[in-house]
Design an enzyme around this catalytic site. Sequence first.
Site: not given
Ligand code: NAP
Length: 244
Positions: A140, A153
Site C-alpha cells: 500500500s 495497517y
Molecule cells: P476489499 O475489496 O476489501 O478486498 C479485500 C479482500 O480480501 C476481500 O475479498 C476480503 O474478504 C479478503 N480477505 C480479508 N481477510 C481475509 C482473510 N483472512 N483470508 C482471505 N481473504 C481475506 O479491498 P481491496 O481494496 O480490493 O484490497 C485489496 C488489497 O489492496 C488489500 O491488501 C489492501 O490492503 C490493499 N490496498 C487497498 C487500497 C484501497 O484504497 N482500496 C489501498 C492500498 C492497498 P471479505 O470481503 O470477506 O472481507
Amino acid sequence: MGMLDGKVTIITGGGSGQGAEEARMFAAEGASTVVVVDLEGTGGEKVAAELGDVGLFFALDVTDAEGWRRLADTMVRTYGRVDVLVNNAGIWLAKGVLETSPEEFRRVVEVNQTGVFLGMWAVAPLMRDAGRGSIVNISSNAGLRGGGMPHAYAASKWAVRGMSRAAAWELAPLGVRVNAVCPGFIATPMIQGGQKTLDHLASISRSGRLGSPEEVARLVTFLASDQSSYISGAEIAIDDAYTS
Ligand code: NAP
C-alpha cells in the site's frame, strides 16, 4: 495472444475489489486457471463462476497455514504447478497507536503480513521445483509513508515490502520473481464511510480522483506476466503521485 496465456494463477482476496478485477483480467489475458481464494461465503464463488472453466473458488483464510498446505497440494495434484501468486487479501483498521488494542494490532498483522508470508511459504517451493514463477504482493502507499495513516495497517504494509525484497533476493537464482505493489486510494469496498469519504479522498488525490481496481489490475497483470521478466524486488507505487 494474451499476456498470461496458459498460466496457472492464484489470487487471494479474489472475491472483492482489486482481487476480483485481477481475476477477471487474468482470465481475459489467457490464464488457463485462476484460483480465486477468499473466505467462505463471500464473493469468491461468484467471481470464480463468472470466469467459466478457467475459474476455481478455494475457501481459505490466509492466516491458516494448514489451509495453505491443502491449496498447494491441490495445485500440484491438479495442475502440476503454480505460475503466478498474487497475495492480495488484506484488512483495514483506521486507528492510530493511541487507539489500537494489542488484539487489533495482532489481527491486522496476522492477515496482512503473516498471510503474505504463508502464501509465499506454501507456493514458492512449487515455483522453485518448476524453475519459474511470479509472486506479486499487495502492499500500500501506507507502506511507503507514515503520515495520516493507521498504525497497524501501515506496519503490516511496510512489512510486506520488506518480505517481498528479501524473498526476491532469495528466489531470483531459482527463477522466481517477487514484486510489491503499493496502491493509493482505490475505489473498492475497503474504503468505508460512504460517498463523503470517497469525495474527501478524491479531493486530496493529486489529480482529483480515486484509482480504479482496473488500473491496479493492469499493473499486477504486467508483473505477473513474462513481459516483466527482469523485474524482481521492485516496489511500484500506483497512487497518483501521492507519495512522490
Ligand atoms: P476489499 O475489496 O476489501 O478486498 C479485500 C479482500 O480480501 C476481500 O475479498 C476480503 O474478504 C479478503 N480477505 C480479508 N481477510 C481475509 C482473510 N483472512 N483470508 C482471505 N481473504 C481475506 O479491498 P481491496 O481494496 O480490493 O484490497 C485489496 C488489497 O489492496 C488489500 O491488501 C489492501 O490492503 C490493499 N490496498 C487497498 C487500497 C484501497 O484504497 N482500496 C489501498 C492500498 C492497498 P471479505 O470481503 O470477506 O472481507
